[in-house]
Design an enzyme around this catalytic site. Structure first.
Site, PDB file in Angstrom:
ATOM      1  N   HIS A 172       0.830  -1.205   0.000  1.00 43.31           N
ATOM      2  CA  HIS A 172       0.000   0.000   0.000  1.00 43.31           C
ATOM      3  C   HIS A 172       0.865   1.255   0.000  1.00 43.31           C
ATOM      4  O   HIS A 172       0.623   2.200  -0.749  1.00 43.31           O
ATOM      5  CB  HIS A 172      -0.953  -0.009   1.199  1.00 43.31           C
ATOM      6  CG  HIS A 172      -2.102   0.933   1.054  1.00 43.31           C
ATOM      7  ND1 HIS A 172      -2.201   2.096   1.760  1.00 43.31           N
ATOM      8  CD2 HIS A 172      -3.185   0.895   0.238  1.00 43.31           C
ATOM      9  CE1 HIS A 172      -3.318   2.725   1.405  1.00 43.31           C
ATOM     10  NE2 HIS A 172      -3.930   2.021   0.478  1.00 43.31           N
ATOM     11  N   HIS A 192      -4.657   6.503  -5.448  1.00 46.11           N
ATOM     12  CA  HIS A 192      -5.837   7.120  -4.832  1.00 46.11           C
ATOM     13  C   HIS A 192      -6.258   8.342  -5.632  1.00 46.11           C
ATOM     14  O   HIS A 192      -5.558   8.754  -6.543  1.00 46.11           O
ATOM     15  CB  HIS A 192      -5.527   7.525  -3.390  1.00 46.11           C
ATOM     16  CG  HIS A 192      -5.184   6.345  -2.552  1.00 46.11           C
ATOM     17  ND1 HIS A 192      -3.907   5.896  -2.417  1.00 46.11           N
ATOM     18  CD2 HIS A 192      -5.965   5.487  -1.863  1.00 46.11           C
ATOM     19  CE1 HIS A 192      -3.896   4.807  -1.666  1.00 46.11           C
ATOM     20  NE2 HIS A 192      -5.133   4.526  -1.316  1.00 46.11           N
ATOM     21  N   HIS A 201      -7.417  -1.451  -5.631  1.00 51.05           N
ATOM     22  CA  HIS A 201      -7.666  -2.065  -4.324  1.00 51.05           C
ATOM     23  C   HIS A 201      -8.367  -3.415  -4.452  1.00 51.05           C
ATOM     24  O   HIS A 201      -8.185  -4.296  -3.626  1.00 51.05           O
ATOM     25  CB  HIS A 201      -8.456  -1.105  -3.423  1.00 51.05           C
ATOM     26  CG  HIS A 201      -7.631   0.051  -2.915  1.00 51.05           C
ATOM     27  ND1 HIS A 201      -7.371   1.166  -3.678  1.00 51.05           N
ATOM     28  CD2 HIS A 201      -6.973   0.241  -1.732  1.00 51.05           C
ATOM     29  CE1 HIS A 201      -6.600   2.007  -2.975  1.00 51.05           C
ATOM     30  NE2 HIS A 201      -6.346   1.468  -1.793  1.00 51.05           N
ATOM     31  N   HIS A 327     -14.904   6.573   2.153  1.00 52.53           N
ATOM     32  CA  HIS A 327     -14.045   5.537   2.743  1.00 52.53           C
ATOM     33  C   HIS A 327     -12.916   6.142   3.582  1.00 52.53           C
ATOM     34  O   HIS A 327     -12.397   5.512   4.490  1.00 52.53           O
ATOM     35  CB  HIS A 327     -13.537   4.593   1.637  1.00 52.53           C
ATOM     36  CG  HIS A 327     -12.053   4.558   1.472  1.00 52.53           C
ATOM     37  ND1 HIS A 327     -11.341   5.595   0.901  1.00 52.53           N
ATOM     38  CD2 HIS A 327     -11.138   3.615   1.815  1.00 52.53           C
ATOM     39  CE1 HIS A 327     -10.051   5.289   0.912  1.00 52.53           C
ATOM     40  NE2 HIS A 327      -9.897   4.094   1.449  1.00 52.53           N
ATOM     41  N   HIS A 331     -11.094   5.392   7.577  1.00 53.33           N
ATOM     42  CA  HIS A 331      -9.652   5.414   7.859  1.00 53.33           C
ATOM     43  C   HIS A 331      -9.357   6.328   9.051  1.00 53.33           C
ATOM     44  O   HIS A 331      -8.630   5.961   9.965  1.00 53.33           O
ATOM     45  CB  HIS A 331      -8.882   5.912   6.638  1.00 53.33           C
ATOM     46  CG  HIS A 331      -8.539   4.833   5.661  1.00 53.33           C
ATOM     47  ND1 HIS A 331      -7.448   4.013   5.808  1.00 53.33           N
ATOM     48  CD2 HIS A 331      -9.141   4.440   4.519  1.00 53.33           C
ATOM     49  CE1 HIS A 331      -7.388   3.158   4.790  1.00 53.33           C
ATOM     50  NE2 HIS A 331      -8.414   3.390   3.985  1.00 53.33           N
ATOM     51  N   PHE A 347      -1.839   6.658   4.647  1.00 56.18           N
ATOM     52  CA  PHE A 347      -1.683   5.630   3.612  1.00 56.18           C
ATOM     53  C   PHE A 347      -0.468   4.732   3.823  1.00 56.18           C
ATOM     54  O   PHE A 347      -0.523   3.531   3.600  1.00 56.18           O
ATOM     55  CB  PHE A 347      -1.555   6.272   2.227  1.00 56.18           C
ATOM     56  CG  PHE A 347      -2.833   6.846   1.702  1.00 56.18           C
ATOM     57  CD1 PHE A 347      -4.045   6.201   1.896  1.00 56.18           C
ATOM     58  CD2 PHE A 347      -2.825   8.027   0.980  1.00 56.18           C
ATOM     59  CE1 PHE A 347      -5.225   6.727   1.398  1.00 56.18           C
ATOM     60  CE2 PHE A 347      -3.998   8.558   0.474  1.00 56.18           C
ATOM     61  CZ  PHE A 347      -5.194   7.915   0.684  1.00 56.18           C
ATOM     62  N   HIS A 360     -11.708  -2.453   3.244  1.00 56.76           N
ATOM     63  CA  HIS A 360     -11.693  -2.401   1.777  1.00 56.76           C
ATOM     64  C   HIS A 360     -12.540  -3.495   1.135  1.00 56.76           C
ATOM     65  O   HIS A 360     -12.980  -3.355  -0.001  1.00 56.76           O
ATOM     66  CB  HIS A 360     -10.263  -2.384   1.239  1.00 56.76           C
ATOM     67  CG  HIS A 360      -9.762  -0.979   1.122  1.00 56.76           C
ATOM     68  ND1 HIS A 360      -9.986  -0.202   0.010  1.00 56.76           N
ATOM     69  CD2 HIS A 360      -9.130  -0.188   2.022  1.00 56.76           C
ATOM     70  CE1 HIS A 360      -9.496   1.007   0.217  1.00 56.76           C
ATOM     71  NE2 HIS A 360      -8.964   1.044   1.436  1.00 56.76           N
TER      72      HIS A 360
HETATM   73 CU1  C2O Z   1      -5.516   2.725  -0.434  1.00 59.06          CU
HETATM   74 CU2  C2O Z   1      -8.378   2.865   1.966  1.00 59.06          CU
HETATM   75  O1  C2O Z   1      -6.827   3.216   0.894  1.00 59.06           O
END
Ligand code: C2O
Length: 594
Positions: A172, A192, A201, A327, A331, A347, A360
């Site tokens: 990631h 992103h 993802h 989303h 996080h 990230f 995810h």
């Molecule tokens: Cu690559 Cu939820 O992020």
């Protein structure tokens, strides 16, 4: 018209904010809060008295026909322009990554560096069992034991092993924090903030899931999904938090947000002081998800994000999809509340929390449902999307090159999602949200404020900005709305530092001239960004601006503003330093008329 508008402005709904950043506690919504989910009817069942939004009236794409639609999608190839899809990075040229926020010089390069070892991805054989991803909060003891065992084994591997938890997490960081440059460009690889987000993802999880399955010798192993789109799933799932000795546990989480704290889709750091009751928050989330789907079903760029092609950076005036923005709230909700916001809140470190992959899994599920609702039509018929490619290390210890086009059908990747209720898909959600509590009386006086246009200069968003925005056309007919989606643009979003940023967007109808009532109106969505190292110099800050696009066709109906020439758009800052370049409304042709 003004009478209905003034009525609207007096509704004591917790979903109508006033000027203050955190609105005063409003009348509890429990008086008009109806049960969300009942029985165990299939989520895809459009029968009964529960009307669903899962229906695009015009083309007769019914959710009830979804069962057999795989393969119905055909890839058009009318794009003849020279394709320039994002290419896989050169793995021999990995370098130090950066996260900003006190996490500079991060080392996250993979142990493999030999480009000659890469092969093209092949689908698993159709005879492979179909892995069924289930809701994390409903996982049974057997599945939980397997899940924990898989992560225990992954964490026990040598940290240099590409299958190890350490290396899985680093993937990631590699793709998000500038460990690679795009081949032939002095521009970092970034997955992103654009149309790359969902497919990348999806592959990341696919390989991660298969490796976990291999580690416990179970070809049916599936990653549970954090079912945050269901009221019962709107807290961190207990399996990740209750047992400190579990391989699913992570200590770098915000202690204030552990269960029973309810998630807020507009959560951004420091939004403590949230005025809502848990039930109100849940309803607010459902409404947000309802709108996200409804407004973006006819226009996938709103859901998936803007194009990013080879050599481009997603921050140059690009918009992330609405799902991606939501989303980010999860996080921030999970990650530690102070810089560098580990693990989920940044990230470079997000992959170090097992909850990341379950989060995810639900993001991916939302995309899967979105595609089903659209009859599995190709979301974005653009070769530069379909041919964008990346590298992953697979469950056969092989480095494979994947293409977006191969991500579109989960069944071909041999996984699926358990059918669970979609409480947000209820067409009547809006009515539940705005229904005034019984006995509410219209206020006798409403303090009106004058609102002016945004003006030509960028403005720092340090307090609420309210601007009058001209619509291209008022009183649009049903067929005009079917052909073109009305889209609100927040332009030139300038983020001078690399920290987290969040602001909310509200739309209200003005009263006659240029006046508006104290309510901000209805939420149109929000902009949420995690810390992200993209500003490297002062010139960067001038050129690397984001934008935000929000569909508002349905919202304008909801607030009875279709007849207004102008609407009042309010931007409410929540976190971080940010300036806004402008606001405008445009009509964009849907992809639904082919
Ligand atoms: Cu690559 Cu939820 O992020």
């Amino acid at each position: 018209m003004s009478s209905s508008l003034s009525f609207l402005a007096t509704i004591a709904s917790p979903f109508h904010h006033d000027h203050s950043r955190y609105p005063r506690k409003a009348t509890p919504a429990s008086t008009h809060f109806s049960p969300l989910a009942s029985g165990n009817a299939s989520a895809y069942d459009n029968g009964g008295d529960k009307e669903s939004i899962l229906r695009l009236d015009r083309r007769n794409v019914l959710i009830s026909t979804l069962g057999g639609l795989y393969g119905a999608a055909t890839l058009g190839h009318e794009n003849t322009a020279v394709a320039s899809p994002v290419q896989p990075p050169d793995i021999s040229k990995c370098h130090t990554a950066h996260a900003g926020q006190g996490a500079e010089n991060v080392q996250c390069c993979p142990p493999y560096t030999d480009p000659s070892k890469i092969v093209d991805f092949k689908f698993p054989p159709p005879s492979m069992p179909l892995r069924t991803r289930k809701p994390a909060h409903l996982l049974d003891a057997d599945d939980l034991a397997k899940y924990k065992e898989a992560y225990s084994r992954m964490k026990a591997l040598d940290p240099s092993d590409p299958w190890s938890f350490e290396q899985q997490a680093k993937v990631h960081c590699q793709y998000c924090n500038g460990a690679y440059d795009q081949v032939g460009f002095n521009v970092p690889v970034q997955v992103h903030f654009s149309w790359i987000f969902l497919p990348w993802h999806r592959f990341y999880l696919h390989f991660h899931e298969r490796i976990l399955g291999k580690l416990i010798g179970d070809e049916t192993f599936a990653l549970p999904f954090w079912n945050w789109d269901s009221p019962d799933g709107m807290t961190m799932p207990s399996i990740f938090v209750n047992d400190k000795t579990s391989s699913l546990y992570n200590k770098r989480r915000d202690p204030d947000n552990l269960p029973p704290t309810v998630l807020d889709y507009q959560y951004s750091l420091k939004s403590s002081g949230n005025p809502y009751t848990d039930e109100e928050l849940k309803m607010k989330n459902l409404y947000e998800m309802n709108k996200t789907f409804k407004e973006s079903l006819p226009l996938p760029e709103l859901f998936l994000g803007d194009p990013v092609k080879a050599g481009e950076e997603p921050s140059a005036g690009k918009t992330m999809g609405r799902l991606e923005s939501i989303h980010n709230a999860m996080h921030q909700f999970v990650g530690t509340p102070e810089a560098p916001f580990r693990d989920m809140g940044n990230f470079y470190s997000a992959g170090y929390d097992p909850l990341f992959y379950s989060h995810h899994s639900n993001v991916d599920r939302m995309w899967h449902i979105y595609r089903q609702m659209r009859g599995n039509k190709v979301d974005l018929n653009d070769k530069d999307w379909l041919n964008a490619s990346f590298l992953f290390y697979d469950d056969n210890r092989q480095l494979v090159r994947v293409k977006v086009e191969d991500s579109l059908n989960p069944q071909k990747l041999r996984y699926t999602y358990e059918d669970v209720e979609l409480p947000w898909a209820d067409r009547n959600i809006k009515k539940k949200v705005v229904k005034p509590p019984s006995g509410a009386k219209p206020r006798s006086r409403i303090a009106l404020v004058q609102v002016s246009e945004f003006g030509p200069d960028p403005r720092p968003l340090d307090s609420t900005i309210r601007a009058l925005v001209q619509r291209p056309k008022k009183s649009r007919t049903k067929s005009e709305k079917d052909d073109e989606v009305e889209v609100l643009f927040i332009d030139g979003i300038e983020i001078p530092h690399n920290g987290p940023v969040a602001f909310e967007v509200y739309v209200a109808a003005p009263y006659g001239g240029d006046f508006v009532g104290p309510d901000l109106g209805e939420s149109a969505g929000s902009f949420l960004k995690l810390p992200h190292f993209h500003i490297r110099s002062s010139e960067d800050a001038q050129t690397k601006k984001f934008s935000l696009k929000l569909g508002i066709s349905n919202l304008l109906e909801d607030i009875d503003a279709e007849g207004s020439e102008k609407v009042v758009v309010s931007l409410v800052p929540k976190v971080g330093e940010v300036a806004i370049g402008g606001i405008h409304i445009d009509l964009i042709k849907t992809d639904w008329t082919a």
